[in-house]
Design an enzyme around this catalytic site. Structure first.
Site, PDB file in Angstrom:
ATOM      1  N   ASP A 191       0.878  -1.166   0.000  1.00  0.00           N
ATOM      2  CA  ASP A 191       0.000   0.000   0.000  1.00  0.00           C
ATOM      3  C   ASP A 191       0.915   1.215   0.000  1.00  0.00           C
ATOM      4  O   ASP A 191       1.444   1.594   1.049  1.00  0.00           O
ATOM      5  CB  ASP A 191      -0.903  -0.008   1.236  1.00  0.00           C
ATOM      6  CG  ASP A 191      -1.797   1.222   1.315  1.00  0.00           C
ATOM      7  OD1 ASP A 191      -2.211   1.723   0.249  1.00  0.00           O
ATOM      8  OD2 ASP A 191      -2.073   1.675   2.434  1.00  0.00           O
TER       9      ASP A 191
ATOM     10  N   GLU B 173      -1.285  -1.435  -4.590  1.00  0.00           N
ATOM     11  CA  GLU B 173      -2.495  -0.637  -4.732  1.00  0.00           C
ATOM     12  C   GLU B 173      -2.146   0.526  -5.644  1.00  0.00           C
ATOM     13  O   GLU B 173      -1.170   1.235  -5.414  1.00  0.00           O
ATOM     14  CB  GLU B 173      -2.975  -0.131  -3.370  1.00  0.00           C
ATOM     15  CG  GLU B 173      -4.331   0.533  -3.465  1.00  0.00           C
ATOM     16  CD  GLU B 173      -4.921   0.825  -2.110  1.00  0.00           C
ATOM     17  OE1 GLU B 173      -5.557  -0.067  -1.527  1.00  0.00           O
ATOM     18  OE2 GLU B 173      -4.731   1.953  -1.636  1.00  0.00           O
TER      19      GLU B 173
ATOM     20  N   ASP C 272      -2.417   0.857   7.665  1.00  0.00           N
ATOM     21  CA  ASP C 272      -1.681   0.787   6.401  1.00  0.00           C
ATOM     22  C   ASP C 272      -1.127  -0.627   6.223  1.00  0.00           C
ATOM     23  O   ASP C 272      -1.005  -1.122   5.110  1.00  0.00           O
ATOM     24  CB  ASP C 272      -0.533   1.803   6.384  1.00  0.00           C
ATOM     25  CG  ASP C 272      -1.031   3.217   6.603  1.00  0.00           C
ATOM     26  OD1 ASP C 272      -1.344   3.885   5.613  1.00  0.00           O
ATOM     27  OD2 ASP C 272      -1.109   3.642   7.773  1.00  0.00           O
TER      28      ASP C 272
END
Length: 192
Positions: free
Chosen positions: A14, A74, A149
């Site tokens: 991420d 992502e 996260d």
């Protein structure tokens, strides 16, 4: 770390320039298990280029330690702040470069797709994603991170697992909801 025969390891990222989340899964057939998840803290570095260097070193270190077969990232979402998008894109690119330097294939997923794969809705909150991952992957409460996260990085890896395995594709064609899928596939969904 050495891999066992038939094991596939996935790393999910991420991207972030202040906090970057990551998660690693071990996959054997239709079964995925969390290896680790965490964050790369970057707030103490004032210079953006120093942050990028730290991202590269840390991601390369994770790759060297866990020997992933594939990386899932992502994809940055399109926001109004062009400078933020540029910085986020650079962070993603540096993570990609670490994987490419070791010949690791890369896949990208938009945030809505990751959330939908994990929770059934593209509008899910970070908390909902974390809770579903905890259930599906049977993660003990004491291993759940403070910073979401980390679970976001793990979610990207799990989304990639779902997209590249037959875990959903083989029997989800007729399911119209997660409830129907779970009922039709009790051996593929654990802890719900």
């Amino acid at each position: 770390m050495s891999k066992s025969r038939g094991e596939r390891i996935l790393i999910g990222i991420d991207p972030g320039t202040i906090v970057m989340g990551y998660g690693l899964l071990s996959v054997r057939g239709q079964h995925a298990e969390m290896l680790t998840m965490g964050v790369i803290e970057l707030s103490r570095y004032e210079d953006h280029y120093t942050r990028l260097g730290r991202i590269y070193k840390r991601v390369a270190g994770l790759i060297d330690e866990f020997l992933p077969d594939e990386m899932a990232l992502e994809a940055p979402f399109y926001g109004k702040n062009v400078q933020s998008m540029l910085k986020l894109g650079r962070a993603q690119g540096v993570a990609m470069a670490a994987a490419l330097s070791r010949d690791i294939p890369i896949a990208e997923y938009v945030p809505m797709r990751v959330k939908q794969a994990i929770t059934g809705t593209g509008q899910a909150s970070k908390e909902q994603v974390a809770t579903m991952l905890q259930r599906v992957l049977r993660i003990p409460a004491e291993l759940m991170p403070e910073k979401l996260d980390a679970t976001d990085g793990l979610a990207v890896a799990y989304c990639h697992f779902l997209q590249t395995s037959n875990a959903v594709a083989t029997s989800n064609e007729s399911a119209k909801s997660w409830k129907e899928f779970i009922k039709a596939n009790p051996n593929k969904v654990h802890g719900l």
